[in-house]
Design a protein around this motif. Structure first.
Motif, PDB file in Angstrom:
ATOM      1  N   GLY A 172      55.460  31.036 -28.720  1.00 36.13           N
ATOM      2  CA  GLY A 172      55.051  30.852 -30.043  1.00 36.13           C
ATOM      3  C   GLY A 172      55.380  32.096 -30.659  1.00 36.13           C
ATOM      4  N   PHE A 173      54.615  32.036 -31.949  1.00 39.44           N
ATOM      5  CA  PHE A 173      55.131  33.190 -33.015  1.00 39.44           C
ATOM      6  C   PHE A 173      54.924  34.451 -32.489  1.00 39.44           C
ATOM      7  N   ILE A 174      53.594  34.753 -32.357  1.00 42.93           N
ATOM      8  CA  ILE A 174      53.276  36.194 -32.127  1.00 42.93           C
ATOM      9  C   ILE A 174      53.747  36.464 -30.550  1.00 42.93           C
ATOM     10  N   GLY A 175      53.500  35.726 -29.624  1.00 46.94           N
ATOM     11  CA  GLY A 175      53.914  35.583 -28.409  1.00 46.94           C
ATOM     12  C   GLY A 175      55.071  36.269 -28.160  1.00 46.94           C
ATOM     13  N   ILE A 227      53.813  31.465 -20.001  1.00 48.01           N
ATOM     14  CA  ILE A 227      53.231  30.093 -19.702  1.00 48.01           C
ATOM     15  C   ILE A 227      53.071  29.416 -21.106  1.00 48.01           C
ATOM     16  N   ASP A 228      53.574  28.290 -21.306  1.00 50.38           N
ATOM     17  CA  ASP A 228      53.274  27.656 -22.442  1.00 50.38           C
ATOM     18  C   ASP A 228      53.856  26.316 -22.426  1.00 50.38           C
ATOM     19  N   ASP A 229      53.129  25.308 -23.185  1.00 55.19           N
ATOM     20  CA  ASP A 229      53.577  24.043 -22.986  1.00 55.19           C
ATOM     21  C   ASP A 229      54.401  23.392 -24.111  1.00 55.19           C
ATOM     22  N   ALA A 284      53.880  24.644 -19.037  1.00 53.64           N
ATOM     23  CA  ALA A 284      52.668  23.984 -18.200  1.00 53.64           C
ATOM     24  C   ALA A 284      51.532  24.172 -19.532  1.00 53.64           C
ATOM     25  N   ASP A 285      50.616  23.239 -19.549  1.00 57.57           N
ATOM     26  CA  ASP A 285      49.348  23.094 -20.276  1.00 57.57           C
ATOM     27  C   ASP A 285      48.393  23.574 -19.576  1.00 57.57           C
ATOM     28  N   LEU A 286      47.624  24.740 -20.137  1.00 62.85           N
ATOM     29  CA  LEU A 286      46.402  25.696 -19.503  1.00 62.85           C
ATOM     30  C   LEU A 286      45.436  24.617 -19.200  1.00 62.85           C
ATOM     31  N   HIS A 303      46.414  36.578 -23.142  1.00 62.25           N
ATOM     32  CA  HIS A 303      46.292  35.063 -23.577  1.00 62.25           C
ATOM     33  C   HIS A 303      46.352  34.886 -24.921  1.00 62.25           C
ATOM     34  N   LEU A 304      47.440  34.245 -25.371  1.00 61.01           N
ATOM     35  CA  LEU A 304      47.808  33.870 -26.875  1.00 61.01           C
ATOM     36  C   LEU A 304      47.833  32.663 -27.007  1.00 61.01           C
ATOM     37  N   ALA A 305      47.837  31.684 -26.045  1.00 60.36           N
ATOM     38  CA  ALA A 305      47.924  30.232 -26.233  1.00 60.36           C
ATOM     39  C   ALA A 305      46.556  29.788 -26.771  1.00 60.36           C
ATOM     40  N   ASP A 335      38.599  22.446 -26.641  1.00 56.65           N
ATOM     41  CA  ASP A 335      39.257  22.292 -25.368  1.00 56.65           C
ATOM     42  C   ASP A 335      40.180  23.496 -25.156  1.00 56.65           C
ATOM     43  N   ASN A 336      41.130  23.530 -26.405  1.00 50.39           N
ATOM     44  CA  ASN A 336      42.197  24.410 -26.045  1.00 50.39           C
ATOM     45  C   ASN A 336      42.055  25.748 -26.359  1.00 50.39           C
ATOM     46  N   ASN A 337      40.991  26.118 -27.204  1.00 49.79           N
ATOM     47  CA  ASN A 337      40.660  27.660 -27.184  1.00 49.79           C
ATOM     48  C   ASN A 337      39.289  28.036 -26.479  1.00 49.79           C
ATOM     49  N   VAL A 374      35.174  25.852 -37.249  1.00 49.57           N
ATOM     50  CA  VAL A 374      35.256  25.565 -35.795  1.00 49.57           C
ATOM     51  C   VAL A 374      36.330  26.594 -35.035  1.00 49.57           C
ATOM     52  N   TYR A 375      37.373  26.678 -35.607  1.00 51.65           N
ATOM     53  CA  TYR A 375      38.360  27.592 -35.013  1.00 51.65           C
ATOM     54  C   TYR A 375      37.674  29.037 -34.584  1.00 51.65           C
ATOM     55  N   ALA A 376      37.184  29.542 -35.631  1.00 50.24           N
ATOM     56  CA  ALA A 376      36.426  31.004 -35.752  1.00 50.24           C
ATOM     57  C   ALA A 376      35.581  30.835 -34.500  1.00 50.24           C
ATOM     58  N   THR A 418      35.334  28.867 -31.880  1.00 54.93           N
ATOM     59  CA  THR A 418      35.952  28.936 -30.641  1.00 54.93           C
ATOM     60  C   THR A 418      36.528  30.198 -29.994  1.00 54.93           C
ATOM     61  N   LYS A 419      37.095  31.221 -31.004  1.00 52.96           N
ATOM     62  CA  LYS A 419      37.482  32.398 -30.701  1.00 52.96           C
ATOM     63  C   LYS A 419      36.156  33.280 -30.285  1.00 52.96           C
ATOM     64  N   LEU A 420      35.215  33.231 -31.143  1.00 54.77           N
ATOM     65  CA  LEU A 420      34.002  33.889 -30.750  1.00 54.77           C
ATOM     66  C   LEU A 420      33.464  33.562 -29.457  1.00 54.77           C
ATOM     67  N   ASN A 448      45.930  38.420 -41.109  1.00 54.37           N
ATOM     68  CA  ASN A 448      46.911  37.253 -41.133  1.00 54.37           C
ATOM     69  C   ASN A 448      48.242  38.057 -40.757  1.00 54.37           C
ATOM     70  N   ILE A 449      48.707  37.557 -39.313  1.00 50.31           N
ATOM     71  CA  ILE A 449      50.026  38.253 -38.813  1.00 50.31           C
ATOM     72  C   ILE A 449      50.990  37.388 -39.268  1.00 50.31           C
ATOM     73  N   ILE A 450      52.175  37.973 -40.020  1.00 51.95           N
ATOM     74  CA  ILE A 450      53.200  37.265 -40.321  1.00 51.95           C
ATOM     75  C   ILE A 450      54.481  37.686 -40.026  1.00 51.95           C
ATOM     76  N   GLY A 464      55.457  29.879 -37.547  1.00 54.08           N
ATOM     77  CA  GLY A 464      55.406  28.275 -37.940  1.00 54.08           C
ATOM     78  C   GLY A 464      54.192  27.661 -38.517  1.00 54.08           C
ATOM     79  N   HIS A 465      53.490  28.655 -38.942  1.00 56.90           N
ATOM     80  CA  HIS A 465      52.167  27.990 -39.797  1.00 56.90           C
ATOM     81  C   HIS A 465      51.791  29.133 -40.958  1.00 56.90           C
ATOM     82  N   GLY A 466      50.932  28.897 -41.541  1.00 55.37           N
ATOM     83  CA  GLY A 466      50.325  29.567 -42.514  1.00 55.37           C
ATOM     84  C   GLY A 466      50.824  29.590 -44.242  1.00 55.37           C
TER      85      GLY A 466
HETATM   86  P1  NAD Z   1      51.519  29.852 -32.253  1.00 52.54           P
HETATM   87  O1  NAD Z   1      50.883  28.480 -32.342  1.00 52.54           O
HETATM   88  O2  NAD Z   1      53.017  30.080 -32.633  1.00 52.54           O
HETATM   89  O3  NAD Z   1      51.402  30.320 -30.716  1.00 52.54           O
HETATM   90  C1  NAD Z   1      50.694  29.764 -29.706  1.00 52.54           C
HETATM   91  C2  NAD Z   1      51.438  29.136 -28.640  1.00 52.54           C
HETATM   92  O4  NAD Z   1      50.537  28.822 -27.883  1.00 52.54           O
HETATM   93  C3  NAD Z   1      52.383  28.198 -28.742  1.00 52.54           C
HETATM   94  O5  NAD Z   1      53.798  28.607 -28.267  1.00 52.54           O
HETATM   95  C4  NAD Z   1      51.842  26.848 -28.136  1.00 52.54           C
HETATM   96  O6  NAD Z   1      52.957  25.832 -27.639  1.00 52.54           O
HETATM   97  C5  NAD Z   1      50.995  27.510 -27.059  1.00 52.54           C
HETATM   98  N1  NAD Z   1      49.981  26.717 -26.760  1.00 52.54           N
HETATM   99  C6  NAD Z   1      48.983  26.128 -27.394  1.00 52.54           C
HETATM  100  N2  NAD Z   1      48.041  25.394 -26.508  1.00 52.54           N
HETATM  101  C7  NAD Z   1      48.533  25.466 -25.339  1.00 52.54           C
HETATM  102  C8  NAD Z   1      48.069  24.947 -23.982  1.00 52.54           C
HETATM  103  N3  NAD Z   1      47.015  24.439 -23.880  1.00 52.54           N
HETATM  104  N4  NAD Z   1      48.766  25.275 -22.917  1.00 52.54           N
HETATM  105  C9  NAD Z   1      49.960  26.140 -23.080  1.00 52.54           C
HETATM  106  N5  NAD Z   1      50.396  26.661 -24.221  1.00 52.54           N
HETATM  107  C10 NAD Z   1      49.680  26.439 -25.223  1.00 52.54           C
HETATM  108  O7  NAD Z   1      50.390  30.851 -33.012  1.00 52.54           O
HETATM  109  P2  NAD Z   1      50.423  32.365 -33.239  1.00 52.54           P
HETATM  110  O8  NAD Z   1      50.360  32.615 -34.552  1.00 52.54           O
HETATM  111  O9  NAD Z   1      51.653  32.894 -32.585  1.00 52.54           O
HETATM  112  O10 NAD Z   1      48.978  32.881 -32.538  1.00 52.54           O
HETATM  113  C11 NAD Z   1      48.997  33.340 -31.189  1.00 52.54           C
HETATM  114  C12 NAD Z   1      47.485  33.723 -31.087  1.00 52.54           C
HETATM  115  O11 NAD Z   1      47.182  34.749 -32.017  1.00 52.54           O
HETATM  116  C13 NAD Z   1      46.570  32.765 -31.166  1.00 52.54           C
HETATM  117  O12 NAD Z   1      45.613  32.729 -30.134  1.00 52.54           O
HETATM  118  C14 NAD Z   1      45.956  32.599 -32.567  1.00 52.54           C
HETATM  119  O13 NAD Z   1      44.792  32.163 -32.514  1.00 52.54           O
HETATM  120  C15 NAD Z   1      46.045  34.129 -32.487  1.00 52.54           C
HETATM  121  N6  NAD Z   1      46.082  34.479 -33.996  1.00 52.54           N
HETATM  122  C16 NAD Z   1      46.946  34.593 -35.062  1.00 52.54           C
HETATM  123  C17 NAD Z   1      46.849  34.795 -36.126  1.00 52.54           C
HETATM  124  C18 NAD Z   1      47.938  34.516 -37.198  1.00 52.54           C
HETATM  125  O14 NAD Z   1      47.965  35.405 -38.351  1.00 52.54           O
HETATM  126  N7  NAD Z   1      49.252  34.181 -36.654  1.00 52.54           N
HETATM  127  C19 NAD Z   1      45.474  35.245 -36.863  1.00 52.54           C
HETATM  128  C20 NAD Z   1      44.402  35.546 -35.867  1.00 52.54           C
HETATM  129  C21 NAD Z   1      44.903  35.213 -34.492  1.00 52.54           C
END
Ligand code: NAD
Length: 312
Positions: A11-14, A31-33, A56-58, A75-77, A94-96, A144-146, A148-150, A174-176, A181-183
């Motif tokens: 993903g983006f930050i990953g 590990i990324d699906d 793979a899906d976690l 753990h960024l997924a 489920d995902n978070n 709900v997002y917040a 799940t993170k807490l 906000n990380i940019i 891919g979003h924001g």
């Molecule tokens: P992103 O969507 O680009 O990256 C998330 C990655 O996780 C994607 O590559 C996606 O394919 C993978 N993924 C999601 N669910 C999965 C699963 N079940 N199994 C396997 N892979 C899975 O998002 P991002 O902006 O890079 O965010 C990375 C992390 O940082 C996230 O945990 C997000 O909540 C956190 N975060 C981001 C920001 C921001 O400003 N971008 C701010 C606060 C927190």
């Protein structure tokens, strides 16, 4: 050389984190699906063999054994979309949350000693102390997002205390930057490409938040992991200033070379249900480790807009 696992590493930050880990010579398993990430984000490392990708899906199985022997798991997924979490709360839970618990279980059974978790400024809800420090209370998320993170943070704290693991939790502003891919910046670019004459801006445009370039964010994470032994450490990461949404719109319009764009505000003090209109994090704790902010919000926004326009 360390063996690091990065969930969400495509993903983006990953993928920027993976760049930094490869640059310092670590062995990296992603590990990324690929639901939101892409092989393209890791292309150079996959070609050189520096990174192994496990698609793979976690929430499923088959990835846990590949993590055995890891020194550190990042753990960024996650599903990172605040707005979307109001539409599909169960999927985001489920995902978070469930996926985070599954990662912790994999760490426990495979004996992985350390975890880095990417949490969010949104855990503070509508904080009355700004800049908001890590020990701010009460933590009352409004999305709900917040929540799940807490919940993820709470599980990690419990696993550290119960099973002797170490963890570093980062609450991001906000990380940019490139590959995002979003924001808000992507939203504005997409809308202006579709219609260069008008831009819909969610809310009144006065929402003010802190933005930080992704590479500075990764530098801050590495600084903390190197300097704070844990066992459970929580740090804010963000710029020390903020910009409002209207200024971001102006920056995107200017960088796209457009003129005479009509702004259409949807109104109200926030963009969507669960949006926190004012967010600025205290980074004093990070500064006390010697971290120096290299870039502020406005410069982070300009750099991100340019990079995102260049990448098409
Ligand atoms: P992103 O969507 O680009 O990256 C998330 C990655 O996780 C994607 O590559 C996606 O394919 C993978 N993924 C999601 N669910 C999965 C699963 N079940 N199994 C396997 N892979 C899975 O998002 P991002 O902006 O890079 O965010 C990375 C992390 O940082 C996230 O945990 C997000 O909540 C956190 N975060 C981001 C920001 C921001 O400003 N971008 C701010 C606060 C927190």
């Amino acid at each position: 050389m360390m063996f690091c696992v990065v969930t969400g590493g495509a993903g983006f930050i990953g993928s920027h984190l993976v760049d930094a880990l490869v640059a310092r010579g670590d062995r990296v398993l992603v590990i990324d699906d690929l639901r939101a990430g892409s092989r393209e984000n890791l292309a150079a490392h996959l070609e050189s063999g520096a990174v192994e990708l496990c698609v793979a899906d976690l929430l499923g199985d088959g990835w846990q054994e590949a993590c055995r022997g890891a020194d550190l798991l990042y753990h960024l997924a996650a599903d990172p979309d605040v707005r979307g979490s109001a539409r599909s709360p169960q999927a985001v839970f489920d995902n978070n949350v469930t996926a985070t618990e599954r990662v912790l279980e994999a760490m426990r059974t495979c004996g992985i000693p350390g975890l880095v978790f990417t949490s969010t400024s949104t855990v503070y809800g509508e904080a009355t102390t700004i800049p908001t420090p890590e020990n701010y209370a009460p933590l009352e998320p409004i999305s709900v997002y917040a929540a799940t993170k807490l919940a993820g943070e709470a599980l990690i704290s419990a696993y550290c205390a119960t099973y002797g693991m170490r963890a570093w939790v980062f609450r991001f502003a906000n990380i940019i930057g490139p590959r995002s891919g979003h924001g808000v910046i992507k939203d504005f670019i997409d809308k202006l490409r579709a219609d260069p004459g008008e831009l819909e801006i969610l809310g009144d445009g006065r929402q003010s938040k802190s933005y930080l370039d992704v590479r500075a964010c990764i530098g801050a994470m590495q600084c903390v992991v190197n300097a704070d032994p844990g066992p459970f450490a929580v740090y804010n990461i963000g710029s020390e200033d903020w910009v409002d949404v209207r200024t971001i719109a102006d920056t995107v319009v200017r960088e796209m070379g457009l003129e005479g764009v009509a702004y259409r505000f949807t109104g109200g003090d926030r963009g969507w249900v669960g949006d926190v209109p004012r967010m600025l994090l205290s980074v004093e704790k990070l500064r006390n480790l010697g971290w120096q902010p290299e870039i502020g919000s406005a410069a982070s926004v300009s750099a991100a807009v340019r990079a995102m326009l260049q990448s098409g």
